[in-house]
Scaffold this motif. Structure first.
Motif, short mmCIF file in Angstrom:
data_model
loop_
_atom_site.label_atom_id
_atom_site.label_comp_id
_atom_site.label_asym_id
_atom_site.label_seq_id
_atom_site.Cartn_x
_atom_site.Cartn_y
_atom_site.Cartn_z
N ILE A 49 0.84 -1.21 0.00
CA ILE A 49 0.00 0.00 0.00
C ILE A 49 0.87 1.25 0.00
N SER A 50 1.94 1.23 0.79
CA SER A 50 2.85 2.38 0.86
C SER A 50 3.52 2.63 -0.48
N ARG A 51 3.97 1.55 -1.12
CA ARG A 51 4.62 1.70 -2.43
C ARG A 51 3.64 2.23 -3.48
N ALA A 52 2.41 1.73 -3.45
CA ALA A 52 1.40 2.19 -4.40
C ALA A 52 1.13 3.68 -4.23
N GLU A 53 0.98 4.11 -3.00
CA GLU A 53 0.73 5.52 -2.73
C GLU A 53 1.93 6.37 -3.13
N GLU A 54 3.12 5.85 -2.91
CA GLU A 54 4.34 6.57 -3.28
C GLU A 54 4.42 6.74 -4.79
N PHE A 55 4.10 5.67 -5.53
CA PHE A 55 4.15 5.76 -7.00
C PHE A 55 3.15 6.79 -7.51
N ILE A 56 1.92 6.75 -7.00
CA ILE A 56 0.89 7.68 -7.45
C ILE A 56 1.32 9.12 -7.18
N GLU A 57 1.85 9.37 -5.99
CA GLU A 57 2.29 10.72 -5.65
C GLU A 57 3.43 11.18 -6.55
N LYS A 58 4.41 10.30 -6.76
CA LYS A 58 5.55 10.65 -7.62
C LYS A 58 5.10 10.91 -9.05
N SER A 59 4.17 10.10 -9.53
CA SER A 59 3.67 10.25 -10.90
C SER A 59 2.97 11.58 -11.09
N GLU A 60 2.11 11.94 -10.14
CA GLU A 60 1.38 13.22 -10.25
C GLU A 60 2.32 14.41 -10.15
N LYS A 61 3.30 14.32 -9.27
CA LYS A 61 4.28 15.41 -9.15
C LYS A 61 5.15 15.51 -10.40
N ALA A 62 5.44 14.36 -11.03
CA ALA A 62 6.25 14.34 -12.24
C ALA A 62 5.55 15.11 -13.36
N THR A 63 4.26 14.90 -13.51
CA THR A 63 3.50 15.60 -14.55
C THR A 63 3.53 17.11 -14.32
N GLU A 64 3.38 17.52 -13.07
CA GLU A 64 3.45 18.95 -12.74
C GLU A 64 4.83 19.52 -13.06
N LYS A 65 5.87 18.77 -12.72
CA LYS A 65 7.23 19.22 -12.96
C LYS A 65 7.53 19.30 -14.45
N ILE A 66 7.05 18.32 -15.21
CA ILE A 66 7.23 18.33 -16.66
C ILE A 66 6.60 19.58 -17.26
N GLY A 67 5.43 19.96 -16.76
CA GLY A 67 4.79 21.18 -17.24
C GLY A 67 5.65 22.41 -16.99
N GLN A 68 6.23 22.49 -15.81
CA GLN A 68 7.07 23.64 -15.47
C GLN A 68 8.33 23.69 -16.32
N ILE A 69 8.96 22.53 -16.51
CA ILE A 69 10.20 22.48 -17.30
C ILE A 69 9.91 22.73 -18.78
N GLY A 70 8.88 22.07 -19.29
CA GLY A 70 8.57 22.19 -20.71
C GLY A 70 8.08 23.56 -21.12
N ALA A 71 7.37 24.22 -20.23
CA ALA A 71 6.83 25.55 -20.55
C ALA A 71 7.92 26.57 -20.86
N ARG A 72 9.12 26.32 -20.32
CA ARG A 72 10.24 27.23 -20.61
C ARG A 72 10.62 27.22 -22.08
N ARG A 73 10.29 26.13 -22.76
CA ARG A 73 10.62 26.01 -24.18
C ARG A 73 9.50 26.50 -25.09
N ILE A 74 8.42 26.96 -24.50
CA ILE A 74 7.31 27.51 -25.27
C ILE A 74 7.42 29.03 -25.25
N SER A 75 7.36 29.65 -26.42
CA SER A 75 7.52 31.10 -26.54
C SER A 75 6.17 31.79 -26.71
N ASP A 76 6.12 33.03 -26.31
CA ASP A 76 4.91 33.83 -26.50
C ASP A 76 4.60 33.90 -27.99
#
Length: 298
Positions: free
Chosen positions: A81-108
């Motif tokens: 159960i702990s590992r499952a919850e850890e994976f879900i949390e890491k996965s959701e945070k990864a998507t948020e982080k990807i958005g922050q990193i990738g947005a730097r490459r998008i220009s106005d």
């Protein structure tokens, strides 16, 4: 197909294993291990191309025999159960982080083309829009299941200007595009990307037009078996998704769900750990997965 999107599939697999671990009717460690093995196989067999699913199961279950050694039922339940919850949390945070990193490459002022429905690609686009960048999106419908309709719905809900096109119109509209941003179901050690059918054509067209192509994907989308030369299995779905076969007796109808985009058509891969060129996929895989002398990946 009730759950679509490689990241969502992976998180759902973790939740499924968590449910198995929490089943009160299981009365012994041996029974729990057997149930987890059975559930893991069922889950992985549902979507063979999306390596995020297999990597999710691998993360949650690990080495089940070692996990259960000298442990009581409560301890094994808690660990799963702990590992499952850890994976879900890491996965959701990864998507948020990807958005922050990738947005730097998008220009106005950018016009972005995307294909199918990718939570990570949308995270990049939404984050860039939230930063105040004036962007518009051209989205393909993604035949035959039309996941592109999910994409345009989310973009419209976030007040991001979006145009829907049929898949075969990608080349016609590429002259208006500044960047292509798509997701991935699997990434091989050589940097090739497996994604929704039609992705390779869009990447080729973008390459021809000198439009940058970005892949937005969590690090668990990288496929460990490709380190030892295994090919990614391409899922082929029911012909009925394309057309009713009874209308055309004697006609073979093929429906591959994914295709492979060569690394040379990809400019950057955006992960939660940073941006890498496709050539660096091998190094990232080596960091994440231990390769034994027998070629077995843990």
């Amino acid at each position: 197909m009730e759950i679509r999107g490689a990241g969502k599939i992976a998180r759902s697999a973790a939740r499924g294993l968590k449910l198995v671990a929490g089943d009160d009717e299981i009365k012994s460690v041996e029974e729990l291990i057997e149930k987890l093995k059975k559930a893991s196989k069922i889950l992985i067999d549902t979507r063979p191309t999306a390596v995020s699913l297999a990597n999710s199961v691998r993360f949650v279950t690990g080495d089940l025999e070692e996990l259960s050694e000298n442990a009581d039922l409560g301890e094994v339940r808690e660990k799963i159960i702990s590992r499952a919850e850890e994976f879900i949390e890491k996965s959701e945070k990864a998507t948020e982080k990807i958005g922050q990193i990738g947005a730097r490459r998008i220009s106005d002022g950018d016009t972005i083309m995307t294909h199918c429905h990718s939570t990570n690609a949308l995270s990049v686009i939404k984050t860039a829009h939230d930063q105040g960048k004036d962007i518009r999106v051209i989205a393909t419908e993604a035949r035959p299941r039309q996941q592109g309709l999910i994409t345009i719905g989310e973009l419209a809900k976030n007040d991001i200007p979006v145009t829907l096109i049929v898949d075969s119109a990608a080349r016609f509209f590429m002259k208006e595009v500044d960047k292509v941003v798509v997701g991935a179901d699997s990434i091989a050690a050589n940097g090739a990307v497996v994604n929704k059918i039609g992705t390779s054509q869009i990447a080729l067209i973008a390459h021809e037009a000198r439009v940058l192509t970005f892949i937005a994907a969590e690090s668990y989308k990288f496929h460990p078996s490709t380190l030892v030369g295994e090919l990614v299995e391409i899922e082929e779905r029911d012909a009925g998704e394309v057309v009713d076969p009874d209308r055309f007796p004697g006609v073979e109808v093929r429906n591959p769900a994914f295709d492979v985009t060569p690394a040379e058509y990809i400019d950057l891969i955006i992960t939660e750990r940073g941006i890498i060129p496709p050539e660096a996929a091998y190094e990232l895989l080596q960091e994440h997965f231990e390769l034994s002398s027998e070629g077995e990946i843990f």
